[in-house]
Motif scaffolding. Structure first.
Motif, PDB file in Angstrom:
ATOM      1  N   ASN A 194       0.804  -1.224   0.000  1.00 17.67           N
ATOM      2  CA  ASN A 194       0.000   0.000   0.000  1.00 17.67           C
ATOM      3  C   ASN A 194       0.841   1.280   0.000  1.00 17.67           C
ATOM      4  O   ASN A 194       0.504   2.266   0.672  1.00 17.67           O
ATOM      5  CB  ASN A 194      -0.965   0.006   1.198  1.00 17.67           C
ATOM      6  N   LEU A 195       1.929   1.255  -0.736  1.00 12.72           N
ATOM      7  CA  LEU A 195       2.752   2.439  -0.918  1.00 12.72           C
ATOM      8  C   LEU A 195       2.505   3.009  -2.315  1.00 12.72           C
ATOM      9  O   LEU A 195       1.949   2.329  -3.182  1.00 12.72           O
ATOM     10  CB  LEU A 195       4.241   2.091  -0.767  1.00 12.72           C
ATOM     11  N   GLU A 196       2.925   4.226  -2.520  1.00  8.33           N
ATOM     12  CA  GLU A 196       2.831   4.797  -3.857  1.00  8.33           C
ATOM     13  C   GLU A 196       3.733   4.003  -4.804  1.00  8.33           C
ATOM     14  O   GLU A 196       4.919   3.801  -4.531  1.00  8.33           O
ATOM     15  CB  GLU A 196       3.264   6.265  -3.838  1.00  8.33           C
ATOM     16  N   VAL A 197       3.162   3.533  -5.912  1.00  5.59           N
ATOM     17  CA  VAL A 197       3.912   2.689  -6.838  1.00  5.59           C
ATOM     18  C   VAL A 197       4.708   3.573  -7.793  1.00  5.59           C
ATOM     19  O   VAL A 197       4.161   4.170  -8.724  1.00  5.59           O
ATOM     20  CB  VAL A 197       2.964   1.750  -7.619  1.00  5.59           C
ATOM     21  N   THR A 198       6.009   3.652  -7.534  1.00  6.28           N
ATOM     22  CA  THR A 198       6.896   4.483  -8.349  1.00  6.28           C
ATOM     23  C   THR A 198       8.021   3.674  -8.994  1.00  6.28           C
ATOM     24  O   THR A 198       8.625   4.135  -9.958  1.00  6.28           O
ATOM     25  CB  THR A 198       7.530   5.582  -7.489  1.00  6.28           C
ATOM     26  N   GLY A 199       8.311   2.506  -8.448  1.00  4.58           N
ATOM     27  CA  GLY A 199       9.442   1.727  -8.933  1.00  4.58           C
ATOM     28  C   GLY A 199      10.773   2.241  -8.416  1.00  4.58           C
ATOM     29  O   GLY A 199      11.824   1.687  -8.742  1.00  4.58           O
ATOM     30  N   LYS A 200      10.734   3.286  -7.599  1.00  2.00           N
ATOM     31  CA  LYS A 200      11.947   3.847  -7.004  1.00  2.00           C
ATOM     32  C   LYS A 200      11.976   3.492  -5.519  1.00  2.00           C
ATOM     33  O   LYS A 200      10.933   3.418  -4.869  1.00  2.00           O
ATOM     34  CB  LYS A 200      11.975   5.372  -7.160  1.00  2.00           C
ATOM     35  N   ILE A 201      13.173   3.321  -4.983  1.00  2.00           N
ATOM     36  CA  ILE A 201      13.322   2.986  -3.572  1.00  2.00           C
ATOM     37  C   ILE A 201      13.687   4.247  -2.808  1.00  2.00           C
ATOM     38  O   ILE A 201      14.843   4.694  -2.817  1.00  2.00           O
ATOM     39  CB  ILE A 201      14.387   1.892  -3.372  1.00  2.00           C
ATOM     40  N   ASN A 202      12.672   4.841  -2.171  1.00  2.00           N
ATOM     41  CA  ASN A 202      12.912   6.010  -1.332  1.00  2.00           C
ATOM     42  C   ASN A 202      13.025   5.556   0.124  1.00  2.00           C
ATOM     43  O   ASN A 202      13.022   4.361   0.418  1.00  2.00           O
ATOM     44  CB  ASN A 202      11.806   7.048  -1.512  1.00  2.00           C
ATOM     45  N   GLU A 203      13.076   6.503   1.040  1.00  2.00           N
ATOM     46  CA  GLU A 203      13.264   6.151   2.449  1.00  2.00           C
ATOM     47  C   GLU A 203      12.099   5.319   2.973  1.00  2.00           C
ATOM     48  O   GLU A 203      12.299   4.330   3.679  1.00  2.00           O
ATOM     49  CB  GLU A 203      13.429   7.414   3.303  1.00  2.00           C
ATOM     50  N   GLU A 204      10.863   5.710   2.640  1.00  2.00           N
ATOM     51  CA  GLU A 204       9.692   4.978   3.136  1.00  2.00           C
ATOM     52  C   GLU A 204       9.706   3.530   2.655  1.00  2.00           C
ATOM     53  O   GLU A 204       9.484   2.595   3.440  1.00  2.00           O
ATOM     54  CB  GLU A 204       8.413   5.673   2.668  1.00  2.00           C
ATOM     55  N   THR A 205       9.973   3.333   1.362  1.00  2.00           N
ATOM     56  CA  THR A 205      10.004   1.976   0.816  1.00  2.00           C
ATOM     57  C   THR A 205      11.130   1.162   1.437  1.00  2.00           C
ATOM     58  O   THR A 205      10.947   0.002   1.822  1.00  2.00           O
ATOM     59  CB  THR A 205      10.185   2.024  -0.716  1.00  2.00           C
ATOM     60  N   TYR A 206      12.302   1.778   1.556  1.00  2.00           N
ATOM     61  CA  TYR A 206      13.467   1.065   2.083  1.00  2.00           C
ATOM     62  C   TYR A 206      13.250   0.621   3.527  1.00  2.00           C
ATOM     63  O   TYR A 206      13.520  -0.527   3.888  1.00  2.00           O
ATOM     64  CB  TYR A 206      14.707   1.950   1.988  1.00  2.00           C
ATOM     65  N   ARG A 207      12.760   1.538   4.359  1.00  2.00           N
ATOM     66  CA  ARG A 207      12.615   1.205   5.777  1.00  2.00           C
ATOM     67  C   ARG A 207      11.543   0.132   5.986  1.00  2.00           C
ATOM     68  O   ARG A 207      11.696  -0.751   6.827  1.00  2.00           O
ATOM     69  CB  ARG A 207      12.302   2.460   6.581  1.00  2.00           C
ATOM     70  N   LEU A 208      10.460   0.175   5.232  1.00  2.00           N
ATOM     71  CA  LEU A 208       9.439  -0.858   5.345  1.00  2.00           C
ATOM     72  C   LEU A 208       9.967  -2.200   4.830  1.00  2.00           C
ATOM     73  O   LEU A 208       9.726  -3.250   5.433  1.00  2.00           O
ATOM     74  CB  LEU A 208       8.187  -0.458   4.568  1.00  2.00           C
ATOM     75  N   LEU A 209      10.700  -2.173   3.716  1.00  2.00           N
ATOM     76  CA  LEU A 209      11.264  -3.400   3.149  1.00  2.00           C
ATOM     77  C   LEU A 209      12.165  -4.107   4.144  1.00  2.00           C
ATOM     78  O   LEU A 209      12.144  -5.346   4.248  1.00  2.00           O
ATOM     79  CB  LEU A 209      12.049  -3.058   1.878  1.00  2.00           C
ATOM     80  N   MET A 210      12.945  -3.351   4.879  1.00  8.37           N
ATOM     81  CA  MET A 210      13.899  -3.934   5.814  1.00  8.37           C
ATOM     82  C   MET A 210      13.298  -4.227   7.188  1.00  8.37           C
ATOM     83  O   MET A 210      13.993  -4.729   8.070  1.00  8.37           O
ATOM     84  CB  MET A 210      15.092  -2.975   5.990  1.00  8.37           C
ATOM     85  N   SER A 211      12.013  -3.946   7.359  1.00  7.47           N
ATOM     86  CA  SER A 211      11.378  -4.165   8.658  1.00  7.47           C
ATOM     87  C   SER A 211      10.633  -5.496   8.703  1.00  7.47           C
ATOM     88  O   SER A 211      10.426  -6.150   7.678  1.00  7.47           O
ATOM     89  CB  SER A 211      10.392  -3.029   8.956  1.00  7.47           C
ATOM     90  N   SER A 212      10.223  -5.872   9.894  1.00  7.60           N
ATOM     91  CA  SER A 212       9.448  -7.111  10.061  1.00  7.60           C
ATOM     92  C   SER A 212       8.000  -6.929   9.606  1.00  7.60           C
ATOM     93  O   SER A 212       7.248  -7.894   9.545  1.00  7.60           O
ATOM     94  CB  SER A 212       9.468  -7.536  11.532  1.00  7.60           C
ATOM     95  N   GLU A 213       7.616  -5.692   9.276  1.00  2.20           N
ATOM     96  CA  GLU A 213       6.250  -5.419   8.830  1.00  2.20           C
ATOM     97  C   GLU A 213       6.086  -5.627   7.323  1.00  2.20           C
ATOM     98  O   GLU A 213       4.966  -5.573   6.804  1.00  2.20           O
ATOM     99  CB  GLU A 213       5.865  -3.973   9.173  1.00  2.20           C
ATOM    100  N   ALA A 214       7.175  -5.868   6.606  1.00  2.00           N
ATOM    101  CA  ALA A 214       7.101  -6.050   5.147  1.00  2.00           C
ATOM    102  C   ALA A 214       6.273  -7.277   4.811  1.00  2.00           C
ATOM    103  O   ALA A 214       6.487  -8.358   5.367  1.00  2.00           O
ATOM    104  CB  ALA A 214       8.508  -6.166   4.567  1.00  2.00           C
ATOM    105  N   ARG A 215       5.339  -7.119   3.889  1.00  2.00           N
ATOM    106  CA  ARG A 215       4.474  -8.228   3.495  1.00  2.00           C
ATOM    107  C   ARG A 215       5.153  -9.088   2.436  1.00  2.00           C
ATOM    108  O   ARG A 215       5.773  -8.586   1.513  1.00  2.00           O
ATOM    109  CB  ARG A 215       3.155  -7.696   2.935  1.00  2.00           C
ATOM    110  N   ILE A 216       4.987 -10.402   2.568  1.00  2.00           N
ATOM    111  CA  ILE A 216       5.538 -11.335   1.599  1.00  2.00           C
ATOM    112  C   ILE A 216       4.768 -11.224   0.284  1.00  2.00           C
ATOM    113  O   ILE A 216       3.614 -10.794   0.273  1.00  2.00           O
ATOM    114  CB  ILE A 216       5.487 -12.777   2.155  1.00  2.00           C
ATOM    115  N   TYR A 217       5.427 -11.587  -0.822  1.00  3.93           N
ATOM    116  CA  TYR A 217       4.788 -11.477  -2.145  1.00  3.93           C
ATOM    117  C   TYR A 217       3.558 -12.359  -2.234  1.00  3.93           C
ATOM    118  O   TYR A 217       3.585 -13.545  -1.938  1.00  3.93           O
ATOM    119  CB  TYR A 217       5.777 -11.875  -3.231  1.00  3.93           C
TER     120      TYR A 217
END
Length: 587
Positions: A194-217
């Protein structure tokens, strides 16, 4: 004897003595004076303890106070003491602050000392308020602002590894390059989370990706993209969808996934995760189409077409028996489809089109269709009973050449459309009396290695036009640089499994499509368990990845990390750590 009562005036304790006949223990009664002494001492002790606790609390200086209590009647006493802290800077909201955890705790107070709390004769309600802690200090971003397509940065390898762990990228050795596959994975991750789909890795995307809250594909209702389109294509082929792929996961796709999961014994949740996707692309997937044993007039046109193309050796009868299933499977192998033996919409469409590739059985192939041909050759006296094995060896090759020559066909030793048509006709000529069964060679028609001349089962050395390591390596090299696409099976786009499948079939090894997971348990090739024993022509299997060995040190594979088919070494630390096994598919 009457009771005697003695007063101890020094202590204020009064002891009542009882008659021995009563056999009761003496009771102690405290005077008012004694009670006052004890209560005063207790209050002093409590005051000292409370002072020590307050001044030893590290939050005291920053303005933290104890719980807030409210009076309430007719409630049970608590089973344990509960303490929490709230900031004193916002006392205006304390009365309406809801308790954490949604429960109230109550406390009966009969003591007359307060210990720093509010004193009341009524039971008190303790509202459990959350502890306020400082925000954790965030590590600085390992890159400036954001990463995007075509960037090169050490953090990209870490990001790719995380995407692989969450199934947004197929497993592969990570790189420091932000290619199209990394971009696609980023878009899928943003969509899923549920993030803005940009295809770029900004701070919000990076921090969520590296957290335990990241959803599996997962692919679920409302999703859209190329990955959805590819999955819909497979569901369509399996007979679970009636409409062509659109790339949008709507209610029709959701219902199709539910039915597929039900029929295949999977968790029925309507979403496509790792396990559902693995089964969907395997040859073990149960379809929603003609099953073996089914019958109906609707099957006859497809059987007639299979026979006309040289795949079916029996007469069309409207029954989906093992010969029809074998014919369908061989057709799928020859035409670049997943060889599961099921007549799905995609298979039926291609089968009835002008693009359908006719059958051609040749040396080295095995299966029920080979066995059917051998039975026909045996009935015409070109083979003996013990040569009917299902493996197309030199004895069968010898028999086919003799049949073709005696029936006026081109004697190439292959069972193509024309040879199959004559072989299955009423006009097929039996072997002449002068015909001699094949009796030479070093390996038999069962495909096993023998030692010496053992009679009619023996095969000659491989023919010059059989699959070779040099041909396999050349075909693999010809595809270096081709684009990586998840689910791609050639001729111009591939994933790792599709690349191996396409190359093997192009060189003449009729191998059905297998995912990297399926390659782990293959049994019809010699298995190699030491990575240092691999040689050119072998298939190498990693955890979640496969490739083709082209030399003692190099392989060619479709790399998700690099977004294309690449040539690289296979003896790196990553390759050694992820290696499962290899297979010698030739020689």
């Amino acid at each position: 004897m009457q009771d005697r009562t003695n007063e101890n005036l020094n202590t204020g304790a009064r002891v009542r003595s009882f008659s021995p006949q009563t056999n009761k223990k003496p009771k102690i009664f405290l005077s008012v004076k004694a009670r006052l002494y004890i209560l005063s001492f207790a209050m002093i002790v409590l005051f000292v303890v409370a002072s020590l606790l307050i001044f030893s609390n590290p939050n005291h200086a920053s303005g933290i106070q104890d719980v807030k209590v409210e009076g309430k009647n007719n409630t049970p006493a608590p089973t344990e003491n509960v303490q929490t802290q709230v900031p004193i800077t916002d006392n205006s909201n304390l009365a309406t602050q809801p308790p954490a955890g949604g429960e109230d705790y109550y406390e009966d107070s009969e003591d007359t000392h307060s210990g720093g709390a509010i004193v009341t004769d009524e039971p008190v309600k303790v509202s459990i308020l959350p502890i306020v802690t400082a925000e954790p200090t965030l590590e600085p971003l390992p890159f400036s602002e954001y990463l995007e397509y075509k960037d090169t940065h050490p953090s990209i390898a870490i990001i790719q590894t995380r995407y692989m762990a969450l199934n947004y990228m197929d497993y592969d050795e990570p790189t420091e390059y932000f290619g199209p596959i990394t971009r696609d994975a980023t878009e899928m991750f943003q969509r899923r989370n549920n993030l803005e789909v940009t295809g770029k890795i900004n701070e919000e995307t990076y921090r969520l990706l590296m957290s335990s809250e990241a959803r599996i594909y997962m692919v679920a209702l409302g999703d859209k993209g190329d990955d959805v389109r590819e999955l819909q294509s497979r569901l369509y082929e399996m007979g679970y969808m009636k409409a062509s792929p659109t790339g949008y996961f709507g209610t029709d796709t959701h219902d199709a996934v539910l039915l597929f999961q039900t029929n295949n014994g999977l968790t029925v949740d309507g979403m496509i995760g790792e396990r559902t996707r693995e089964i969907l692309y395997s040859s073990e997937a149960v379809p929603n189409v003609w099953m073996q044993g089914d019958s109906g007039d609707g099957l006859v046109p497809y059987q007639e077409r299979l026979k006309a193309l040289g795949y079916l050796t029996s007469e069309p009868d409207g029954v989906n028996g093992k010969e029809t299933v074998a014919a369908v499977k061989r057709f799928q192998e020859r035409n670049g489809l997943i060889a599961d033996g099921y007549l799905g919409p995609k298979t039926m469409t291609l089968l009835m089109s002008e693009d359908a590739v006719p059958n051609s059985l040749a040396m080295g192939m095995r299966g029920e269709d080979v066995k059917c041909v051998q039975h026909l050759l045996k009935n015409l006296k070109y083979l003996n009973d013990d040569m009917v094995t299902g493996y197309f060896g030199a004895a069968t090759n010898h028999a086919v050449r003799a049949f073709q020559k005696h029936n006026g066909l081109s004697a190439d030793g292959r069972i193509g459309k024309q040879t199959m048509s004559v072989l299955t006709s009423d006009g097929a000529k039996s072997a002449p009396s002068s015909y001699e069964m094949y009796t030479g060679g070093s390996s038999n028609d069962s495909g096993n290695t023998g030692g010496g001349n053992t009679g009619g089962n023996d095969n000659p050395p491989p023919a010059a036009d059989e699959p070779s390591v040099a041909a396999l390596v050349a075909i693999a090299k010809s595809k270096v640089g081709s684009r990586y696409v998840r689910g791609g099976k050639g001729p111009n786009t591939f994933d790792c499994s599709g690349f191996v499948y396409w190359v093997l079939n192009q060189v003449g090894i009729k191998q059905s499509y297998l995912t990297s997971y399926g390659w782990r348990s293959v049994s019809h090739y010699p298995r190699i368990n030491d990575i240092d024993d691999l040689k050119a022509g072998d298939v190498i299997v990693f955890y979640g990845h496969v490739g083709i060995i082209i030399s003692d040190t190099e392989m060619i594979d479709a790399s998700s990390g690099q977004g294309k088919v690449v040539r690289r070494g296979f003896l790196s630390n990553w390759c050694r750590s992820e290696f499962i096994c290899g297979y010698r598919v030739l020689g």
